[in-house]
Write an enzyme that holds these catalytic residues in place. Structure first.
Site, mmCIF file in Angstrom:
data_model
loop_
_atom_site.group_PDB
_atom_site.id
_atom_site.type_symbol
_atom_site.label_atom_id
_atom_site.label_comp_id
_atom_site.label_asym_id
_atom_site.label_seq_id
_atom_site.Cartn_x
_atom_site.Cartn_y
_atom_site.Cartn_z
ATOM 1 N NE ARG A 134 -3.675 -2.597 0.439
ATOM 2 C CZ ARG A 134 -3.053 -3.771 -0.021
ATOM 3 N NH1 ARG A 134 -2.084 -3.634 -0.930
ATOM 4 N NH2 ARG A 134 -3.663 -4.819 0.137
ATOM 5 C CB SER B 10 -8.504 -2.227 5.548
ATOM 6 O OG SER B 10 -9.062 -3.413 5.338
ATOM 7 C CD GLU C 230 -4.946 0.048 3.333
ATOM 8 O OE1 GLU C 230 -4.666 -1.051 4.049
ATOM 9 O OE2 GLU C 230 -5.763 -0.346 2.295
HETATM 10 C C1 LIG Z 1 -15.526 -1.675 0.672
HETATM 11 C C2 LIG Z 1 -13.862 -1.265 0.541
HETATM 12 C C3 LIG Z 1 -13.148 -2.234 0.227
HETATM 13 C C4 LIG Z 1 -11.705 -2.116 0.006
HETATM 14 N N1 LIG Z 1 -11.004 -2.987 -0.147
HETATM 15 C C5 LIG Z 1 -9.705 -2.733 -0.475
HETATM 16 C C6 LIG Z 1 -8.785 -3.937 -1.017
HETATM 17 O O1 LIG Z 1 -9.014 -5.121 -0.858
HETATM 18 N N2 LIG Z 1 -7.457 -3.641 -1.096
HETATM 19 C C7 LIG Z 1 -7.139 -2.550 -1.333
HETATM 20 O O2 LIG Z 1 -5.840 -2.062 -1.607
HETATM 21 N N3 LIG Z 1 -7.975 -1.240 -0.721
HETATM 22 C C8 LIG Z 1 -9.194 -1.362 -0.612
HETATM 23 N N4 LIG Z 1 -9.787 -0.559 -0.335
HETATM 24 C C9 LIG Z 1 -9.388 0.974 -0.329
HETATM 25 C C10 LIG Z 1 -9.412 1.643 -1.651
HETATM 26 O O3 LIG Z 1 -10.736 1.037 -2.477
HETATM 27 C C11 LIG Z 1 -8.245 1.607 -2.528
HETATM 28 O O4 LIG Z 1 -7.268 2.139 -1.863
HETATM 29 C C12 LIG Z 1 -8.230 2.422 -3.857
HETATM 30 O O5 LIG Z 1 -7.235 2.056 -4.684
HETATM 31 C C13 LIG Z 1 -8.400 3.786 -3.662
HETATM 32 O O6 LIG Z 1 -8.744 4.415 -4.827
HETATM 33 P P1 LIG Z 1 -9.836 5.602 -5.113
HETATM 34 O O7 LIG Z 1 -9.825 6.035 -6.511
HETATM 35 O O8 LIG Z 1 -10.852 5.481 -4.178
HETATM 36 O O9 LIG Z 1 -8.747 6.749 -4.136
HETATM 37 P P2 LIG Z 1 -8.814 7.842 -3.139
HETATM 38 O O10 LIG Z 1 -9.432 7.434 -1.942
HETATM 39 O O11 LIG Z 1 -9.764 8.781 -4.091
HETATM 40 O O12 LIG Z 1 -7.277 8.395 -3.148
HETATM 41 C C14 LIG Z 1 -6.601 7.600 -2.472
HETATM 42 C C15 LIG Z 1 -5.043 8.045 -2.932
HETATM 43 O O13 LIG Z 1 -4.798 8.060 -4.137
HETATM 44 C C16 LIG Z 1 -4.466 9.091 -4.752
HETATM 45 N N5 LIG Z 1 -5.126 9.295 -5.927
HETATM 46 C C17 LIG Z 1 -6.173 8.863 -6.559
HETATM 47 N N6 LIG Z 1 -6.443 9.018 -8.019
HETATM 48 C C18 LIG Z 1 -5.265 9.391 -8.328
HETATM 49 C C19 LIG Z 1 -4.594 9.760 -9.489
HETATM 50 N N7 LIG Z 1 -5.462 9.657 -10.698
HETATM 51 N N8 LIG Z 1 -3.380 10.183 -9.708
HETATM 52 C C20 LIG Z 1 -2.751 10.369 -8.743
HETATM 53 N N9 LIG Z 1 -3.004 10.003 -7.151
HETATM 54 C C21 LIG Z 1 -4.388 9.671 -7.224
HETATM 55 C C22 LIG Z 1 -5.372 10.352 -3.938
HETATM 56 O O14 LIG Z 1 -4.799 11.782 -3.924
HETATM 57 C C23 LIG Z 1 -4.924 9.813 -2.397
HETATM 58 O O15 LIG Z 1 -3.929 9.996 -1.952
HETATM 59 C C24 LIG Z 1 -11.358 -0.668 -0.308
HETATM 60 C C25 LIG Z 1 -12.025 0.441 0.107
HETATM 61 C C26 LIG Z 1 -13.364 0.229 0.328
HETATM 62 C C27 LIG Z 1 -14.521 1.125 0.491
#
Ligand SMILES: Cc1cc2nc3c(=O)[nH]c(=O)nc-3n(C[C@H](O)[C@H](O)[C@H](O)COP(=O)(O)OP(=O)(O)OC[C@H]3O[C@@H](n4cnc5c(N)ncnc54)[C@H](O)[C@@H]3O)c2cc1C
Length: 306
Positions: free
Chosen positions: A173, A226, A297
C-alpha cells in the site's frame, strides 16, 4: 478568500465548482468543501486546467474517495475529481489500456471478457485505477503494480510523462519515487500486462471473491475499507476485536460489528472529526493493550473546523 477565480480559465470542457462539498466524492460520505473542484472532461482538458491554475495553488486528487477521509473544514486550493465512468478501455499489443478514472471493478470485468487473467482481485477494490496506482491497491494475493507495464502522468505544469515500475519504490500500500520522495503527478492512464487465459474461469473467480466480500465486509454502510494496514504477521482486525472494540462508537462513527478493521458511518450522520477521533481511539487502545502501533492505511486530507 478564494484565490482561484473563473477569470483564470478559458477553454475548459469539464465542470468547475466552488465550495462544493466533498462528502459525495468519498465513500465515507463525510467531510467539508473544497475551495474549487474540477472534474476534467479528459486528460487533455485536465492539462489545460493545470496549466491555467495559478502556480501557488495546491492541487489534491480524488478518485472515488474510497481510501480518503476529508476533514470537516474541507480542502484549500483545487481538488481534481478523477472518477470517469465513461473512461476508455482497450486491448492493444498484448496490453490492456485503461484511463485512470475508470473504476477497478470495471477493469477486472473487461480483462476477464477479453480472456486475460490476473485482474480478478481488482473487482473487490471500489476505487479508480488511478487510486489503485497511487496506493498499490491489492487483496487476495494480488497487487496493482506487478501488472503495470507503464503509466501516464500529468505534472503540475500540465506536461505529460510516462512512468514505468522501475521509476517507483513500490511496497505494501505504498508507492514512492525510486529515490524515496513522494510520488508526483496525477496518473491519467495505465497499460497493464495480464496474461492470456481462461476468461470464464476469471469471471467465476470474480464472483467468488465478491461473494466472500459481501459475507465479511459491511458493504451496506458508508466505509473506506480497511482503516489500518495489517502489521507484519498479524491482522489489524484481529487485534482490534481482541481489545473489545467491535461496535465502539464516537458520534456517528462506529467500529463495524462485521469487520473490526472497518469504521462505518451508519445513517451518514458522522462528522469527519468523529471518524478521525475513533481511528485515534482504536490506535491508542490497541497500543495500550497489545503493544502494537497500528499504522493507518486510509489517507486524511484537509483542515479541521476552527
Ligand atoms: C469496501 C471497501 C473495500 C476495499 N478493499 C480494498 C482492498 O481489498 N484492497 C485495497 O488495496 N484497498 C481496498 N479499499 C481501499 C480503496 O478502495 C483503495 O485504496 C483504492 O485504490 C482507492 O482508490 P480511489 O480512487 O478511491 O482513491 P482515493 O481514495 O480517491 O485516493 C486515494 C489516494 O490516491 C490518490 N489518487 C487517486 N487518484 C489518483 C490519480 N489519478 N493520480 C494520482 N493519485 C491519485 C489520492 O490523492 C489519494 O492519496 C477498499 C475500500 C472500500 C470502501
Amino acid at each position: 478568500m478564494n484565490m482561484i477565480e473563473p477569470r483564470h480559465f478559458s477553454g475548459l470542457r469539464g465542470t468547475l465548482r466552488y465550495e462544493a462539498s466533498l462528502a459525495p466524492h468519498t465513500t465515507w460520505r463525510a467531510g467539508g468543501p473544497a475551495d474549487v473542484t474540477y472534474l476534467p472532461a479528459d486528460r487533455d482538458d485536465l492539462a489545460v486546467f493545470l496549466r491555467q491554475l495559478p502556480i501557488f495553488e495546491p492541487v489534491t486528487v480524488l478518485g472515488l474517495g474510497s481510501n480518503t477521509l476529508v476533514r470537516d473544514g474541507g480542502v484549500r486550493g483545487a481538488v481534481v475529481l478523477m472518477h470517469n465512468p465513461g473512461g476508455a478501455l482497450a486491448v492493444a499489443d498484448g496490453l490492456v489500456y485503461v484511463d485512470a478514472g475508470v473504476a477497478c471493478p470495471k477493469l477486472a470485468r473487461f480483462a476477464a471478457r477479453h480472456d486475460c487473467t490476473g485482474a480478478e482481485f481488482l473487482a473487490g477494490v471500489p476505487g479508480t485505477v488511478g487510486g489503485a496506482l497511487a496506493m498499490n491497491a491489492g487483496c487476495y494475493g494480488g497487487e496493482t503494480w506487478p501488472h503495470v507495464a507503464k503509466a501516464e502522468i500529468v505534472r503540475r505544469d500540465g506536461t505529460f510523462g510516462i512512468r514505468t515500475p522501475s521509476d517507483y519504490a513500490i511496497g505494501y500500500r505504498s508507492v514512492k519515487r525510486a529515490d524515496g520522495r513522494e510520488a508526483d503527478g496525477i496518473f491519467t492512464a495505465a497499460w497493464f500486462r495480464f496474461p492470456a487465459g481462461d476468461g470464464d474461469a476469471a469471471r467465476a473467480r470474480i464472483c467468488e471473491l465478491l461473494a466472500r466480500r459481501i459475507a465479511t465486509q459491511p458493504l451496506e454502510l458508508p466505509n473506506a475499507g480497511s482503516v489500518f494496514r495489517n502489521p507484519p504477521g498479524d491482522y489489524a482486525a484481529r487485534l482490534i476485536e481482541s481489545c473489545g472494540l467491535k461496535g465502539f462508537a464516537i458520534g456517528g462513527a462506529k467500529v463495524s460489528e462485521k469487520h473490526a478493521n472497518f469504521v462505518v458511518n451508519p445513517g451518514r450522520r458522522a462528522r469527519a472529526a468523529d471518524i478521525e477521533e475513533l481511528i485515534e481511539h482504536v490506535q491508542r487502545v490497541v497500543a495500550q493493550q497489545t503493544g502494537v502501533r497500528l499504522e493507518r492505511e486510509v489517507r486524511i486530507i484537509g483542515e479541521r473546523l476552527g
